[in-house]
Design a protein around this motif. Structure first.
Motif, PDB file in Angstrom:
ATOM      1  N   PRO A 123       0.812  -1.218   0.000  1.00  0.00           N
ATOM      2  CA  PRO A 123       0.000   0.000   0.000  1.00  0.00           C
ATOM      3  C   PRO A 123       0.844   1.267   0.000  1.00  0.00           C
ATOM      4  O   PRO A 123       1.997   1.275   0.463  1.00  0.00           O
ATOM      5  N   VAL A 124       0.253   2.355  -0.491  1.00  0.00           N
ATOM      6  CA  VAL A 124       0.963   3.636  -0.563  1.00  0.00           C
ATOM      7  C   VAL A 124       1.432   4.086   0.814  1.00  0.00           C
ATOM      8  O   VAL A 124       2.574   4.530   0.989  1.00  0.00           O
ATOM      9  N   ALA A 125       0.559   4.000   1.814  1.00  0.00           N
ATOM     10  CA  ALA A 125       0.934   4.457   3.158  1.00  0.00           C
ATOM     11  C   ALA A 125       2.146   3.690   3.678  1.00  0.00           C
ATOM     12  O   ALA A 125       3.053   4.265   4.310  1.00  0.00           O
ATOM     13  N   GLU A 126       2.190   2.380   3.406  1.00  0.00           N
ATOM     14  CA  GLU A 126       3.339   1.577   3.842  1.00  0.00           C
ATOM     15  C   GLU A 126       4.598   1.997   3.101  1.00  0.00           C
ATOM     16  O   GLU A 126       5.677   2.089   3.698  1.00  0.00           O
ATOM     17  N   LEU A 127       4.481   2.268   1.811  1.00  0.00           N
ATOM     18  CA  LEU A 127       5.636   2.713   1.037  1.00  0.00           C
ATOM     19  C   LEU A 127       6.190   4.032   1.580  1.00  0.00           C
ATOM     20  O   LEU A 127       7.403   4.213   1.700  1.00  0.00           O
ATOM     21  N   ILE A 128       5.290   4.954   1.905  1.00  0.00           N
ATOM     22  CA  ILE A 128       5.732   6.247   2.444  1.00  0.00           C
ATOM     23  C   ILE A 128       6.463   6.053   3.768  1.00  0.00           C
ATOM     24  O   ILE A 128       7.555   6.607   3.989  1.00  0.00           O
ATOM     25  N   ASP A 129       5.884   5.248   4.672  1.00  0.00           N
ATOM     26  CA  ASP A 129       6.500   5.041   5.985  1.00  0.00           C
ATOM     27  C   ASP A 129       7.827   4.299   5.876  1.00  0.00           C
ATOM     28  O   ASP A 129       8.813   4.659   6.544  1.00  0.00           O
TER      29      ASP A 129
END
Length: 336
Positions: A304-310
């Motif tokens: 997921p995008v949020a995981e990639l950002i973190d």
């Protein structure tokens, strides 16, 4: 994914790619295997072929300028061919293969060297298509062949009329047209992958933003939105079209969501305990693609995008290795 070893393992972990690799006959030849995308794609192909049990060889072709890379890939099972595919004699001497992945391209340094950019992006693909006429060819292209579109549209689809901005984008459209010509002329199955911004922890839009936040550098919001996609998924999509390709088709693997650069900057800022320094105002248009067709064909990205950002924020904050290759996603004039 806190270490290079963990990142490389995840990037090359076979997932849905096995579905199509089991159907694939013949060896896989990867041209441009030493570039920023190539090594993880080679490793994915090696692991996928091993699990699929087809016995296919994975042949990695590159000049291999990075010390130790050729030896590392050879140790993992790849057949290594050190060659400059722009050299006619070297291209002719390459081994035949039923499946060819063409990753070679030029982007940065285009301004002032337009002639070399066109030679790499438009002339060379034609030479490769002629050399491997009749093979199944998958070639990387770019979403830059599209115009900037209103953010509210959700992005361009495969049928959107192309309108490249700048020499780089025009040369990439040239690559597509030349490849499509030889696909039709020689009845060569071909898929063109219009990729915008693939990301992993060492490279990509998220790294550019996180590094700017960490360094206290300003982030221009004029190009206020972008597509991103997990590099592991982009690798899968690059490997999987071959069994499907019986014509010059185009596939876009980027996410359908619009990633806000403003929001992307604030999230790592909070994790790092730093305030993002933002400048400019979001323009109503951006370089955007819609990947619904790709997702119907090959499934949805698994990170997921949020995981990639973190994960990227943590990676950058920890001082882990980066590739040092900014994407230039902020450019709206097509000059790279």
């Amino acid at each position: 994914m806190r270490t290079v070893a963990e990142l490389e393992e995840r990037l090359s972990r076979p997932r849905d790619v096995l579905v199509d690799l089991r159907k694939l006959d013949g060896d896989i030849l990867i041209l441009g295997a030493g570039g920023k995308l190539g090594p993880s794609l080679v490793r994915l192909a090696l692991r996928g072929v091993a699990e699929a049990g087809t016995g296919a060889r994975v042949i990695a072709v590159s000049r291999f300028s990075e010390p130790g890379l050729a030896d590392a890939l050879r140790a993992q099972g790849a057949v290594i061919v050190e060659a400059d595919v722009a050299d006619d004699a070297a291209l002719a001497a390459l081994p035949d293969a039923a499946n060819v992945l063409f990753l070679v391209g030029a982007k940065f340094g285009t301004s002032g060297r337009e002639h070399a950019t066109w030679a790499t992006n438009a002339y060379l693909p034609g030479r490769v298509a002629q050399r491997f006429a009749g093979s199944r060819i998958v070639a990387l292209s770019t979403g830059n062949v599209y115009p900037l579109v209103p953010v509210t549209t959700g992005g361009c689809v495969e049928q959107t009329p192309v309108q490249p901005v700048g020499e780089y984008a025009m040369s990439c459209l040239g690559r597509e047209r030349v490849l499509s010509h030889f696909s039709v002329r020689d009845d060569t199955p071909m898929a063109l992958i219009r990729l915008n911004y693939a990301v992993e922890m060492r490279y990509g839009v998220l790294v550019d933003v996180a590094a700017a936040v960490l360094g206290g550098h300003p982030i221009d919001l004029t190009m206020g939105h972008a597509n991103i996609v997990w590099q592991g998924y982009a690798n899968e999509v690059t490997l999987r079209p071959a069994p499907h390709g019986d014509a010059a088709v185009r596939v876009e693997p980027d996410r359908p969501e619009l990633v806000s650069i403003r929001q992307v900057a604030h999230r790592p800022g909070r994790r790092m305990g730093r305030e993002a320094h933002l400048t400019g105002t979001e323009a109503p248009t951006a370089l955007l693609s819609n990947a619904q067709l790709c997702h119907r064909l090959f499934g949805y990205p698994d990170v997921p995008v949020a995981e990639l950002i973190d994960l990227t924020a943590q990676w950058v904050a920890d001082g882990n290795p980066l590739l040092g290759k900014p994407t230039g996603f902020q450019r709206r004039d097509g000059n790279f």
